[in-house]
Design a protein around this motif. Structure first.
Motif, PDB file in Angstrom:
ATOM      1  N   ILE A 322      28.468  30.724 -13.298  1.00 18.62           N
ATOM      2  CA  ILE A 322      27.638  29.751 -12.586  1.00 18.62           C
ATOM      3  C   ILE A 322      26.419  30.430 -11.975  1.00 18.62           C
ATOM      4  N   ILE A 323      26.626  31.610 -11.373  1.00 16.90           N
ATOM      5  CA  ILE A 323      25.498  32.327 -10.757  1.00 16.90           C
ATOM      6  C   ILE A 323      24.468  32.709 -11.812  1.00 16.90           C
ATOM      7  N   LEU A 324      24.922  33.318 -12.904  1.00 18.15           N
ATOM      8  CA  LEU A 324      23.989  33.736 -13.946  1.00 18.15           C
ATOM      9  C   LEU A 324      23.357  32.527 -14.644  1.00 18.15           C
ATOM     10  N   GLY A 325      24.150  31.469 -14.846  1.00 20.01           N
ATOM     11  CA  GLY A 325      23.600  30.273 -15.474  1.00 20.01           C
ATOM     12  C   GLY A 325      22.541  29.601 -14.621  1.00 20.01           C
ATOM     13  N   THR A 326      22.764  29.553 -13.309  1.00 21.67           N
ATOM     14  CA  THR A 326      21.757  28.986 -12.418  1.00 21.67           C
ATOM     15  C   THR A 326      20.487  29.828 -12.429  1.00 21.67           C
ATOM     16  N   GLY A 327      20.657  31.148 -12.461  1.00 19.23           N
ATOM     17  CA  GLY A 327      19.488  32.016 -12.565  1.00 19.23           C
ATOM     18  C   GLY A 327      18.706  31.785 -13.842  1.00 19.23           C
ATOM     19  N   GLY A 328      19.416  31.618 -14.957  1.00 23.67           N
ATOM     20  CA  GLY A 328      18.729  31.340 -16.215  1.00 23.67           C
ATOM     21  C   GLY A 328      18.020  30.004 -16.204  1.00 23.67           C
ATOM     22  N   TYR A 329      18.648  29.000 -15.578  1.00 23.54           N
ATOM     23  CA  TYR A 329      18.000  27.683 -15.498  1.00 23.54           C
ATOM     24  C   TYR A 329      16.737  27.758 -14.639  1.00 23.54           C
ATOM     25  N   THR A 332      13.989  29.388 -16.602  1.00 22.69           N
ATOM     26  CA  THR A 332      13.448  28.485 -17.623  1.00 22.69           C
ATOM     27  C   THR A 332      12.524  27.444 -17.008  1.00 22.69           C
ATOM     28  N   VAL A 333      12.923  26.892 -15.862  1.00 24.58           N
ATOM     29  CA  VAL A 333      12.085  25.901 -15.184  1.00 24.58           C
ATOM     30  C   VAL A 333      10.756  26.520 -14.766  1.00 24.58           C
ATOM     31  N   ALA A 334      10.803  27.753 -14.245  1.00 19.02           N
ATOM     32  CA  ALA A 334       9.564  28.422 -13.831  1.00 19.02           C
ATOM     33  C   ALA A 334       8.629  28.630 -15.021  1.00 19.02           C
ATOM     34  N   GLN A 335       9.199  28.995 -16.169  1.00 13.65           N
ATOM     35  CA  GLN A 335       8.363  29.185 -17.350  1.00 13.65           C
ATOM     36  C   GLN A 335       7.769  27.859 -17.835  1.00 13.65           C
ATOM     37  N   ASP A 336       8.541  26.779 -17.724  1.00 18.38           N
ATOM     38  CA  ASP A 336       8.013  25.461 -18.111  1.00 18.38           C
ATOM     39  C   ASP A 336       6.877  25.039 -17.177  1.00 18.38           C
ATOM     40  N   TRP A 337       7.043  25.302 -15.884  1.00 17.66           N
ATOM     41  CA  TRP A 337       5.976  24.982 -14.935  1.00 17.66           C
ATOM     42  C   TRP A 337       4.715  25.796 -15.242  1.00 17.66           C
ATOM     43  N   LYS A 338       4.909  27.050 -15.609  1.00 18.25           N
ATOM     44  CA  LYS A 338       3.761  27.906 -15.883  1.00 18.25           C
ATOM     45  C   LYS A 338       3.030  27.452 -17.145  1.00 18.25           C
ATOM     46  N   ALA A 339       3.780  26.949 -18.123  1.00 20.43           N
ATOM     47  CA  ALA A 339       3.166  26.552 -19.398  1.00 20.43           C
ATOM     48  C   ALA A 339       2.632  25.123 -19.386  1.00 20.43           C
ATOM     49  N   ALA A 340       2.872  24.362 -18.315  1.00 16.27           N
ATOM     50  CA  ALA A 340       2.437  22.968 -18.258  1.00 16.27           C
ATOM     51  C   ALA A 340       0.913  22.880 -18.244  1.00 16.27           C
ATOM     52  N   ASP A 341       0.401  21.871 -18.901  1.00 16.10           N
ATOM     53  CA  ASP A 341      -1.046  21.654 -18.950  1.00 16.10           C
ATOM     54  C   ASP A 341      -1.327  20.169 -18.716  1.00 16.10           C
ATOM     55  N   ASP A 347       1.019  28.161  -8.049  1.00 14.61           N
ATOM     56  CA  ASP A 347       1.457  29.508  -8.409  1.00 14.61           C
ATOM     57  C   ASP A 347       2.515  30.022  -7.445  1.00 14.61           C
ATOM     58  N   PHE A 348       2.424  29.609  -6.187  1.00 20.04           N
ATOM     59  CA  PHE A 348       3.416  30.019  -5.192  1.00 20.04           C
ATOM     60  C   PHE A 348       4.798  29.479  -5.553  1.00 20.04           C
ATOM     61  N   ASP A 349       4.865  28.198  -5.957  1.00 21.71           N
ATOM     62  CA  ASP A 349       6.150  27.618  -6.360  1.00 21.71           C
ATOM     63  C   ASP A 349       6.712  28.313  -7.592  1.00 21.71           C
ATOM     64  N   ILE A 350       5.855  28.585  -8.557  1.00 19.34           N
ATOM     65  CA  ILE A 350       6.315  29.236  -9.790  1.00 19.34           C
ATOM     66  C   ILE A 350       6.827  30.641  -9.503  1.00 19.34           C
ATOM     67  N   GLN A 351       6.057  31.392  -8.737  1.00 16.55           N
ATOM     68  CA  GLN A 351       6.474  32.755  -8.411  1.00 16.55           C
ATOM     69  C   GLN A 351       7.755  32.758  -7.575  1.00 16.55           C
ATOM     70  N   GLY A 352       7.849  31.824  -6.627  1.00 11.87           N
ATOM     71  CA  GLY A 352       9.063  31.738  -5.816  1.00 11.87           C
ATOM     72  C   GLY A 352      10.288  31.411  -6.655  1.00 11.87           C
ATOM     73  N   THR A 353      10.142  30.516  -7.632  1.00 12.24           N
ATOM     74  CA  THR A 353      11.266  30.168  -8.503  1.00 12.24           C
ATOM     75  C   THR A 353      11.665  31.351  -9.379  1.00 12.24           C
ATOM     76  N   GLU A 354      10.693  32.096  -9.873  1.00 11.05           N
ATOM     77  CA  GLU A 354      11.010  33.283 -10.664  1.00 11.05           C
ATOM     78  C   GLU A 354      11.751  34.323  -9.826  1.00 11.05           C
ATOM     79  N   SER A 357      15.279  33.274  -9.376  1.00 16.29           N
ATOM     80  CA  SER A 357      16.093  33.522 -10.571  1.00 16.29           C
ATOM     81  C   SER A 357      16.458  35.000 -10.684  1.00 16.29           C
ATOM     82  N   TYR A 358      15.530  35.895 -10.372  1.00 11.57           N
ATOM     83  CA  TYR A 358      15.839  37.330 -10.416  1.00 11.57           C
ATOM     84  C   TYR A 358      16.916  37.691  -9.391  1.00 11.57           C
ATOM     85  N   CYS A 359      16.847  37.072  -8.225  1.00 12.16           N
ATOM     86  CA  CYS A 359      17.873  37.331  -7.206  1.00 12.16           C
ATOM     87  C   CYS A 359      19.244  36.879  -7.698  1.00 12.16           C
ATOM     88  N   LEU A 360      19.297  35.736  -8.365  1.00 14.70           N
ATOM     89  CA  LEU A 360      20.573  35.266  -8.898  1.00 14.70           C
ATOM     90  C   LEU A 360      21.082  36.180  -9.999  1.00 14.70           C
TER      91      LEU A 360
END
Length: 397
Positions: A322-329, A332-341, A347-354, A357-360
């Motif tokens: 669960i911990i690793l899966g939540t980190g992966g999710y 993934t969400v941070a990367q989707d936010w970064k790629a959105a057009d 950028d603060f939200d994206i970096q915070g989410t990344e 995920s690294y902490c998880l």
């Protein structure tokens, strides 16, 4: 003569030695018999002692005939705390009933404009049912209710301002891209805190407008017409691309243009409460009822020895998953936010989410390594639980 004198003491010593040997041989059988008799009597005594001790130990688990269980001798030990708890329950129940009859949950779910009206409701004196979304005007959280989030194909129009009283353009303005009806704003002509733009306090000249009273560096009652995107269903925030273009068209010095950042931070708790209210049935079902049932079944399954290892190791590895899966999710969400057009999230939200995920990922790895290093201790704890379950199962109820 001398030889005879030497032989006499030798013969006497030999005679004494033979007599002692014969005495031992003649009494050996009797001594052995007595020894066996004493050993037999001692072993019977030892067996009798162990039997009496076992009977006494077994009687410890036999309840007396008049035993009515431990509940018969129990009573309340803290009357004051029990009274305070009853008062608390009564007060919370009364508050819930009053809120249900007189309150309106929409005051929490929907945003509030600068004049105290709840967008999308008729909660206040003004009917804002048709204006369910809000566009923020300044860093104080002041905004106006609109029908739909405004869209600007050119991303920004510095000659058009959105104000507390609707859309404003100077009388002599001919360079404006948008019309006065580019966004449908609620009627604020009778608002108590109404402030109106004019050619003096809301000059739309891009070289001076940022410092005029109307915009006042993001703390006034007007702001530039920019393209917006909808978030959380009821909030319209500036398109980041439009803010980047706005920086190139007006003179702001080093002042930030993202006026929604602080406003959204202020309303975080309100949004959190609103999400909980929207998901209240799931929270009650899975967070309370399902948790109690699953916890009870889990505790019962631990009593079955064949399932003990599966339950313990399964729980540990499910937690790690669960911990690793939540980190992966989150990653993934941070990367989707970064790629959105256009990029909706900052950028603060994206970096915070990344970072989250690294902490998880790090936490999951730590738990995994601890599980590997402490596997023997975990198995020892499982053995203790197994023996405890055997003891509980063998005890009379």
């Amino acid at each position: 003569m001398g030889r005879q004198r030497d032989e006499q003491p030798r013969r006497k010593r030999n005679d004494r030695r033979e007599r002692r040997r014969g005495s031992r041989d003649s009494g050996g059988w009797r001594d052995a018999k007595e020894s066996r008799f004493r050993g037999s009597r001692g072993s019977r005594g030892s067996r009798d002692s162990r039997s009496r001790s076992s009977d006494k130990y077994d009687r410890r688990f036999e309840a007396p005939a008049d035993f009515d269980g431990p509940i018969a001798n129990r009573s309340c030990t803290d009357l004051l705390f029990a009274l305070l708890m009853l008062i608390l329950w009564g007060a919370m129940t009364g508050l819930g009933i009053y809120s249900y009859n007189n309150g309106d949950y929409r005051a929490v779910l929907y945003p509030m404009d600068y004049d105290g009206n709840i967008c999308g409701t008729d909660f206040s004196d003004k009917d804002m049912t048709n204006y369910s979304k809000i566009v923020y005007i300044n860093n104080f959280g002041g905004g106006v209710c609109v029908n739909e989030c405004p869209k600007v194909e050119a991303l920004v129009d510095v000659r058009t301002l959105l104000t507390y009283n609707g859309v404003f353009q100077m009388d002599k303005e001919k360079d404006a891209i948008l019309g006065l009806d580019y966004v449908d704003v609620a009627d604020y002509s009778t608002a108590e805190n109404l402030k109106v733009c004019d050619d003096t306090n809301c000059d739309t000249d891009p070289t001076v407008s940022w410092y005029k009273l109307g915009i006042s560096m993001g703390y006034g009652f007007a702001y530039y017409a920019v393209d917006t995107v909808e978030i959380l269903g009821v909030r319209c925030i500036a398109n980041p691309s439009s803010l980047e273009m706005l920086k190139t068209q007006i003179d702001t010095g080093n002042d930030p243009l993202d006026i929604e950042a602080w406003t959204i931070t202020q309303e975080f708790l309100r949004n959190l409460y609103g999400d909980i209210f929207e998901a209240r049935y799931y929270v009650l079902t899975f967070g309370i009822a399902a948790a109690l049932v699953i916890g009870f079944l889990y505790a019962q399954l631990l009593r079955f020895q064949p399932l003990l290892g599966i339950m313990i190791w399964g729980s540990i590895f499910c937690t790690i998953g669960i911990i690793l899966g939540t980190g992966g999710y989150a990653y993934t969400v941070a990367q989707d936010w970064k790629a959105a057009d256009p990029q909706v999230r900052t950028d603060f939200d994206i970096q915070g989410t990344e970072i989250f995920s690294y902490c998880l990922f790090g936490l999951g790895s730590i738990v995994l390594f601890l599980t590997i290093f402490l596997r023997k201790q975990i198995m020892l704890a499982m053995a203790c639980v197994r023996e405890a379950s055997r003891s509980i199962a063998a005890m009379p109820l």
